[in-house]
Structures are given as C-alpha cells and as structure tokens.
Design a protein around this motif. Structure first.
Motif, PDB file in Angstrom:
ATOM      1  N   TRP A  20      25.729 -14.970 -92.125  1.00  0.00           N
ATOM      2  CA  TRP A  20      26.723 -15.928 -91.645  1.00  0.00           C
ATOM      3  C   TRP A  20      27.659 -15.263 -90.635  1.00  0.00           C
ATOM      4  N   GLU A  21      28.093 -14.049 -90.936  1.00  0.00           N
ATOM      5  CA  GLU A  21      28.965 -13.316 -90.017  1.00  0.00           C
ATOM      6  C   GLU A  21      28.298 -13.168 -88.646  1.00  0.00           C
ATOM      7  N   SER A  24      27.484 -17.242 -87.332  1.00  0.00           N
ATOM      8  CA  SER A  24      28.420 -18.368 -87.439  1.00  0.00           C
ATOM      9  C   SER A  24      28.968 -18.783 -86.082  1.00  0.00           C
ATOM     10  N   GLY A  28      28.422 -22.183 -86.636  1.00  0.00           N
ATOM     11  CA  GLY A  28      29.628 -22.553 -87.376  1.00  0.00           C
ATOM     12  C   GLY A  28      30.064 -23.992 -87.222  1.00  0.00           C
ATOM     13  N   GLY A  32      29.552 -25.030 -90.785  1.00  0.00           N
ATOM     14  CA  GLY A  32      30.825 -24.598 -91.337  1.00  0.00           C
ATOM     15  C   GLY A  32      31.456 -25.665 -92.205  1.00  0.00           C
ATOM     16  N   ASP A  34      33.327 -21.784 -93.121  1.00  0.00           N
ATOM     17  CA  ASP A  34      32.697 -20.545 -93.569  1.00  0.00           C
ATOM     18  C   ASP A  34      32.205 -20.597 -95.015  1.00  0.00           C
ATOM     19  N   GLY A  37      29.117 -22.761 -95.305  1.00  0.00           N
ATOM     20  CA  GLY A  37      27.980 -22.152 -94.618  1.00  0.00           C
ATOM     21  C   GLY A  37      27.406 -20.989 -95.407  1.00  0.00           C
TER      22      GLY A  37
END
Length: 193
Positions: A20-21, A24, A28, A32, A34, A37
């Motif tokens: 995800w980092e 995103s 996102g 999203g 976060d 997700g």
C-alpha cells in the motif's frame, strides 16, 4: 538477507502495508482511505505469487516482488472482495476502474506485479536482489521474457530497469483517468533473458 519464493503467512499484514505504501499514490483515490486500502490488500494477497527478501534471521520482511505467470498476480481478489470492503456500489465502480490495470500475460513471459522495499532496506541492494530472483524464477519456468510497467512519474525506477537490461516496448496514455491515478502514462518494459 535471504530471498524466498512465496510470502510467509506471518508477514501478510506487513506485506500489505508495504504494498500500500508503494502503490497508494497510484491507487489511493480508488482504494483509499489508507486503513481501508490496507485491509483490502491484507485480505487479497496471493502468497505464492511473491518473491520476498527477509532479514538473515527471517524475522523481518525487507521487500517483495509480485509476479504473474498467467494465472494471477500478488494482488488477487475480484468483485466479491471489493464489495466486501467497499460495499455494493463502491465495489462495482472500483471494479470497473481497476479493470484498466488488467493485463493479459504474453506467452513465454513473467509479468512483474510490483516491487517494493522497506525504507530501511532502500539503497542496500534489496531491490536488485529481488529483481535477480525474478529473473531466475522466469528462467526456472522456461520463460524468455520479464515484463513490467512503470509510470511516467517514476523516472528513477525506469532508469534502474534500463540499467538492468529492460527496454521500453510501449508507452500507454491513460487519459481521461489520469486524475484518479496521479500519472498520465505507463511504460511497458521488457527484458529478454
């Protein structure tokens, strides 16, 4: 550092956070916020479609590379999982938009499905080791090519792939959805093994 094919179950949540980092910025606005997700990625990770880098003591995930041999990538799931996490209407429209990322894996090709490392592992050869393991996996499978996609807002990654022998084979514009994804084009790159 140890390289392993397959994502060990105990690293599933960490892998979802890491993925995800890394992605995103691109996903996102669709998947999203976060927390949602990350929960979605945690639920749909396909463990046998990953190569991971672990610390020598196998206690820390340093990075992972997803791949697709024609039977799906590291991010699995479908409309049912989208509906589970985003509701009926939310799951349906997300499914339509995400269809943009659906690709058919070409014969004799391993399609990379994302690569990322932890912040602490960056600049220490982890990403290169993962790529080398991807090349070996493709050779073991009797394949001739490794392909990947890199977005136009990531020129450093594109330059790295070129240094490793990848060549650009297409440049796909994504207008009118560039607002949603945060980039305007994606380069398809291929390495001949």
């Amino acid at each position: 550092m140890q390289i392993k094919i397959g994502l060990p179950e105990q690293f599933n949540a960490q892998a979802a956070h890491l993925y995800w980092e890394a992605f995103s910025g691109k996903l996102g606005k669709i998947l999203g916020p976060d927390k949602r997700g990350i929960a979605y990625f945690t639920d749909i990770m396909v463990h046998d479609q990953a190569i991971v880098a672990l610390s020598d003591d196998r206690q820390e995930l340093l990075g992972l590379a997803g791949f697709d041999l024609g039977n799906g990538g590291i991010i699995g799931g479908g409309i049912n999982e989208l509906i589970k996490h985003y509701g009926y209407f939310g799951g349906l429209w997300r499914g339509v938009v995400l269809d943009v990322f659906t690709r058919n894996v070409k014969p004799e090709t391993l399609q990379m499905d994302g690569i990322t490392t932890t912040k602490n592992a960056r600049g220490k050869g982890v990403g290169t080791a993962l790529l080398e393991a991807v090349f070996e996996k493709a050779k073991t499978e009797g394949l001739k090519y490794v392909e990947l996609d890199v977005i136009n807002t990531n020129p450093r990654a594109k330059a790295l792939y070129e240094r490793l022998g990848f060549e650009e084979i297409s440049n796909d514009k994504i207008w009118p959805m560039s607002y949603l994804f945060g980039f305007t084009a994606s380069y398809k790159m291929r390495k001949t093994l």
